[in-house]
Write a protein that holds these residues in place. Structure first.
Motif, PDB file in Angstrom:
ATOM      1  N   GLY A  89       0.753  -1.365   0.058  1.00 38.14           N
ATOM      2  CA  GLY A  89       0.039  -0.137   0.000  1.00 38.14           C
ATOM      3  C   GLY A  89       0.768   1.314   0.244  1.00 38.14           C
ATOM      4  N   THR A  90       0.363   2.285  -0.620  1.00 40.54           N
ATOM      5  CA  THR A  90       1.144   3.539  -0.678  1.00 40.54           C
ATOM      6  C   THR A  90       1.080   4.155   0.899  1.00 40.54           C
ATOM      7  OG1 THR A  90      -0.750   5.023  -0.844  1.00 40.54           O
ATOM      8  CG2 THR A  90       0.184   3.960  -2.896  1.00 40.54           C
ATOM      9  N   TRP A  91       2.025   5.213   1.000  1.00 37.32           N
ATOM     10  CA  TRP A  91       2.054   5.871   2.474  1.00 37.32           C
ATOM     11  C   TRP A  91       0.692   6.389   2.917  1.00 37.32           C
ATOM     12  CZ3 TRP A  91       6.253   8.886   5.090  1.00 37.32           C
ATOM     13  CH2 TRP A  91       7.534   8.335   4.766  1.00 37.32           C
ATOM     14  N   GLU A  92      -0.020   6.920   1.703  1.00 37.86           N
ATOM     15  CA  GLU A  92      -1.281   7.539   2.271  1.00 37.86           C
ATOM     16  C   GLU A  92      -2.641   6.434   2.484  1.00 37.86           C
ATOM     17  OE1 GLU A  92      -2.603  11.460   0.481  1.00 37.86           O
ATOM     18  OE2 GLU A  92      -0.909  11.048  -0.987  1.00 37.86           O
ATOM     19  N   PRO A 142       7.734   1.427  -5.018  1.00 38.96           N
ATOM     20  CA  PRO A 142       6.791   2.044  -4.666  1.00 38.96           C
ATOM     21  C   PRO A 142       5.423   1.013  -4.324  1.00 38.96           C
ATOM     22  CG  PRO A 142       7.131   1.716  -7.218  1.00 38.96           C
ATOM     23  CD  PRO A 142       8.275   1.559  -6.259  1.00 38.96           C
ATOM     24  N   GLY A 143       4.737   1.505  -3.129  1.00 39.21           N
ATOM     25  CA  GLY A 143       3.645   0.848  -2.836  1.00 39.21           C
ATOM     26  C   GLY A 143       4.084  -0.588  -1.848  1.00 39.21           C
ATOM     27  N   VAL A 144       5.503  -0.289  -1.675  1.00 42.25           N
ATOM     28  CA  VAL A 144       6.174  -1.553  -0.568  1.00 42.25           C
ATOM     29  C   VAL A 144       6.972  -0.759   0.448  1.00 42.25           C
ATOM     30  CG1 VAL A 144       6.856  -3.772  -0.605  1.00 42.25           C
ATOM     31  CG2 VAL A 144       6.095  -2.978  -2.577  1.00 42.25           C
ATOM     32  N   GLY A 145       6.484   0.463   0.637  1.00 44.44           N
ATOM     33  CA  GLY A 145       7.408   1.256   1.622  1.00 44.44           C
ATOM     34  C   GLY A 145       7.572   0.986   3.032  1.00 44.44           C
ATOM     35  N   ALA A 146       6.491   0.232   3.629  1.00 42.87           N
ATOM     36  CA  ALA A 146       6.386  -0.194   4.908  1.00 42.87           C
ATOM     37  C   ALA A 146       7.410  -1.511   4.965  1.00 42.87           C
ATOM     38  CB  ALA A 146       4.911  -0.574   5.361  1.00 42.87           C
ATOM     39  N   TYR A 147       7.048  -2.677   3.934  1.00 43.40           N
ATOM     40  CA  TYR A 147       8.065  -3.700   4.138  1.00 43.40           C
ATOM     41  C   TYR A 147       9.450  -3.220   3.757  1.00 43.40           C
ATOM     42  CZ  TYR A 147       9.858  -8.194   2.493  1.00 43.40           C
ATOM     43  OH  TYR A 147      10.625  -9.395   2.454  1.00 43.40           O
ATOM     44  N   ILE A 197      -7.152   6.380  -3.738  1.00 46.23           N
ATOM     45  CA  ILE A 197      -6.816   7.654  -4.092  1.00 46.23           C
ATOM     46  C   ILE A 197      -6.506   7.657  -5.494  1.00 46.23           C
ATOM     47  CG2 ILE A 197      -5.258   9.559  -3.704  1.00 46.23           C
ATOM     48  CD1 ILE A 197      -4.823   8.436  -1.151  1.00 46.23           C
ATOM     49  N   PRO A 198      -7.433   8.436  -6.419  1.00 41.92           N
ATOM     50  CA  PRO A 198      -7.164   8.334  -7.897  1.00 41.92           C
ATOM     51  C   PRO A 198      -5.888   8.487  -8.381  1.00 41.92           C
ATOM     52  CG  PRO A 198      -9.124   9.821  -7.368  1.00 41.92           C
ATOM     53  CD  PRO A 198      -8.562   9.396  -6.073  1.00 41.92           C
ATOM     54  N   ASP A 199      -4.804   9.559  -7.862  1.00 36.91           N
ATOM     55  CA  ASP A 199      -3.605   9.755  -8.427  1.00 36.91           C
ATOM     56  C   ASP A 199      -2.602   8.470  -8.130  1.00 36.91           C
ATOM     57  OD1 ASP A 199      -3.830  12.217  -8.821  1.00 36.91           O
ATOM     58  OD2 ASP A 199      -3.305  12.990  -6.959  1.00 36.91           O
ATOM     59  N   TYR A 200      -3.178   7.434  -7.165  1.00 36.43           N
ATOM     60  CA  TYR A 200      -2.147   6.173  -7.161  1.00 36.43           C
ATOM     61  C   TYR A 200      -3.109   4.853  -7.716  1.00 36.43           C
ATOM     62  CZ  TYR A 200      -0.061   8.947  -3.509  1.00 36.43           C
ATOM     63  OH  TYR A 200       0.582   9.995  -2.893  1.00 36.43           O
ATOM     64  N   ALA A 201      -4.093   5.345  -8.325  1.00 33.88           N
ATOM     65  CA  ALA A 201      -5.129   4.162  -8.539  1.00 33.88           C
ATOM     66  C   ALA A 201      -4.501   3.198  -9.703  1.00 33.88           C
ATOM     67  CB  ALA A 201      -6.383   4.497  -9.010  1.00 33.88           C
ATOM     68  N   ASP A 202      -4.012   3.729 -10.639  1.00 34.79           N
ATOM     69  CA  ASP A 202      -3.380   3.021 -11.776  1.00 34.79           C
ATOM     70  C   ASP A 202      -1.857   2.225 -11.441  1.00 34.79           C
ATOM     71  OD1 ASP A 202      -5.325   3.731 -13.652  1.00 34.79           O
ATOM     72  OD2 ASP A 202      -3.979   5.209 -14.511  1.00 34.79           O
ATOM     73  N   ARG A 205      -3.193  -0.642  -9.181  1.00 28.43           N
ATOM     74  CA  ARG A 205      -3.794  -1.823  -9.614  1.00 28.43           C
ATOM     75  C   ARG A 205      -2.676  -2.585 -10.506  1.00 28.43           C
ATOM     76  NH1 ARG A 205      -8.121   1.746 -10.706  1.00 28.43           N
ATOM     77  NH2 ARG A 205      -7.125   2.284 -12.812  1.00 28.43           N
ATOM     78  N   THR A 206      -1.599  -1.741 -11.069  1.00 30.65           N
ATOM     79  CA  THR A 206      -0.594  -2.728 -11.792  1.00 30.65           C
ATOM     80  C   THR A 206       0.250  -3.435 -10.860  1.00 30.65           C
ATOM     81  OG1 THR A 206      -0.442  -0.893 -13.542  1.00 30.65           O
ATOM     82  CG2 THR A 206       1.412  -2.037 -13.231  1.00 30.65           C
ATOM     83  N   LEU A 207       0.479  -2.712  -9.520  1.00 31.04           N
ATOM     84  CA  LEU A 207       1.574  -3.477  -8.576  1.00 31.04           C
ATOM     85  C   LEU A 207       0.509  -4.638  -8.117  1.00 31.04           C
ATOM     86  CD1 LEU A 207       3.640  -3.777  -6.628  1.00 31.04           C
ATOM     87  CD2 LEU A 207       2.591  -2.111  -5.172  1.00 31.04           C
ATOM     88  N   MET A 208      -0.606  -4.714  -7.957  1.00 33.11           N
ATOM     89  CA  MET A 208      -1.519  -6.092  -7.212  1.00 33.11           C
ATOM     90  C   MET A 208      -1.468  -7.052  -8.436  1.00 33.11           C
ATOM     91  SD  MET A 208      -2.138  -5.033  -4.436  1.00 33.11           S
ATOM     92  CE  MET A 208      -2.394  -3.545  -3.433  1.00 33.11           C
ATOM     93  N   GLY A 209      -1.597  -6.762  -9.650  1.00 29.56           N
ATOM     94  CA  GLY A 209      -1.656  -7.722 -10.848  1.00 29.56           C
ATOM     95  C   GLY A 209      -0.092  -8.066 -10.869  1.00 29.56           C
ATOM     96  N   HIS A 210       0.732  -7.600 -10.832  1.00 27.59           N
ATOM     97  CA  HIS A 210       2.250  -7.904 -10.891  1.00 27.59           C
ATOM     98  C   HIS A 210       2.521  -9.005  -9.634  1.00 27.59           C
ATOM     99  CE1 HIS A 210       6.568  -8.202 -11.438  1.00 27.59           C
ATOM    100  NE2 HIS A 210       6.626  -7.681  -9.984  1.00 27.59           N
ATOM    101  N   LEU A 211       2.069  -8.664  -8.549  1.00 19.97           N
ATOM    102  CA  LEU A 211       2.236  -9.650  -7.422  1.00 19.97           C
ATOM    103  C   LEU A 211       1.413 -10.805  -7.720  1.00 19.97           C
ATOM    104  CD1 LEU A 211       2.259  -6.825  -4.470  1.00 19.97           C
ATOM    105  CD2 LEU A 211       4.168  -8.058  -5.490  1.00 19.97           C
ATOM    106  N   ALA A 212       0.128 -10.653  -8.100  1.00 17.97           N
ATOM    107  CA  ALA A 212      -0.606 -12.009  -8.136  1.00 17.97           C
ATOM    108  C   ALA A 212      -0.073 -12.702  -9.336  1.00 17.97           C
ATOM    109  CB  ALA A 212      -2.049 -11.334  -8.752  1.00 17.97           C
ATOM    110  N   SER A 213       0.482 -12.254 -10.336  1.00 15.90           N
ATOM    111  CA  SER A 213       1.418 -12.904 -11.453  1.00 15.90           C
ATOM    112  C   SER A 213       2.470 -13.364 -10.838  1.00 15.90           C
ATOM    113  CB  SER A 213       1.653 -12.298 -12.848  1.00 15.90           C
ATOM    114  OG  SER A 213       2.189 -11.174 -12.556  1.00 15.90           O
ATOM    115  N   GLU A 214       3.063 -12.989 -10.174  1.00 10.82           N
ATOM    116  CA  GLU A 214       4.451 -13.398  -9.652  1.00 10.82           C
ATOM    117  C   GLU A 214       4.551 -14.364  -8.514  1.00 10.82           C
ATOM    118  OE1 GLU A 214       7.156 -10.805  -7.350  1.00 10.82           O
ATOM    119  OE2 GLU A 214       8.644 -11.194  -8.895  1.00 10.82           O
TER     120      GLU A 214
END
Length: 286
Positions: A89-92, A142-147, A197-202, A205-214
């Motif tokens: 998830g993003t920081w926000e 991006p999207g993996v800041g906590a980890y 948040i619309p600014d992070y939406a694309d 979604r891309t990150l979630m799809g990548h992780l699911a395929s990986e």
């Protein structure tokens, strides 16, 4: 080398489960732990001693649990801090509590379990502590800041531990795996927050799809990873007659990403050296 007694956190699946199987195959003794004891039944049947251990428990409770572990075989020679998960998830989009929970398991769990065992290793003037870091300890994606933050934190605190305890006869290894085919990205282990948040939406979604395929398609073989770590601890196989490093990346992607980060840093230092080194007080008397 004589038989060793290992204590592993997070043994219900992934690297932890493979550590148990590989350790038993080499004739060593193993104390497998997990938050839920029922998830270790198959490893107990394979010959492991099992113990309930939640790395997020209090320091006092973990001291009691480690005392139980020591009593099983009379000693513990090797600790592997393996328990971890990924919060996406993003920081926000992640709440403060999400960051806190990520650090509670991946960082403070490692600290508390290690602190509980250190007096035993220090008294005996021997032992090995293995901490499982990550290539994410070098690269904040991006999207993996906590980890990534937890793995960056491990880089510093474990290096400090290494320097503090090496004179006492205690060895420390920080392993930095890349992407290996474990269940780390499974729905059971991955805690994901899709961006609202619309600014992070694309990107989200891309990150979630990548992780699911990986998931279950990663290049790294966890058996090879674990066997190398066992070689390092036992100083045999690929580690025979070699100086054992404190920090070791494992995996093609880990090698490539860390190498690129080092080269980028060296280039930055070269380009900005004059500025970086211009910050001392000037002696006005000269």
């Amino acid at each position: 080398m004589s038989s060793l007694v290992w204590l592993i956190t997070g043994c219900s699946s992934g690297f932890g489960e493979q550590f148990v199987r590989s350790i038993l195959a080499r004739g060593d003794k193993i104390i497998a732990t997990s938050r839920k004891l029922e998830k270790l039944k198959h490893l107990e049947q394979a010959g492991a001693a099992v113990l309930q251990l939640d790395v997020t428990d209090s320091q006092e409770n973990l001291r009691n649990t480690i005392a139980k572990a020591i009593s099983i075989y009379g000693r513990v020679d090797v600790l592997v801090n393996n328990a971890a998960y990924i919060a996406i998830g993003t920081w926000e989009d992640l709440e403060y509590e999400d960051f806190l929970a990520q650090f509670e398991t991946n960082v403070f769990g490692t600290i508390k379990v290690t602190r509980a065992l250190l007096p035993h290793l220090r008294d005996r003037r021997t032992g090995t502590i293995v901490c499982i870091g990550s290539r994410s300890g070098w690269s904040g994606d991006p999207g993996v800041g906590a980890y990534s933050g937890t793995k960056f934190a491990l880089e510093g605190i474990v290096e400090s531990l290494w320097r503090e305890t090496t004179p006492l006869g205690i060895k420390t290894l920080l392993i930095e795996p890349g992407r290996f085919r474990t269940k780390l990205l499974s729905a059971e282990n991955l805690k994901a927050t899709v961006s609202a948040i619309p600014d992070y939406a694309d990107m989200s979604r891309t990150l979630m799809g990548h992780l699911a395929s990986e998931d279950q398609a990663q290049q790294g073989d966890p058996v090879k990873h674990v066997e190398i770590v066992l070689d390092l601890v036992r100083q045999e196989g690929v580690a025979c007659d070699k100086a054992i490093p404190f920090r070791l990346p494992l995996g093609v992607d880990s090698f490539d990403d860390i190498k690129a980060k080092c080269e980028e840093t060296l280039e930055l230092l070269k380009e900005w050296e004059a500025v970086i080194r211009s910050t001392n007080y000037e002696d006005k008397n000269q």
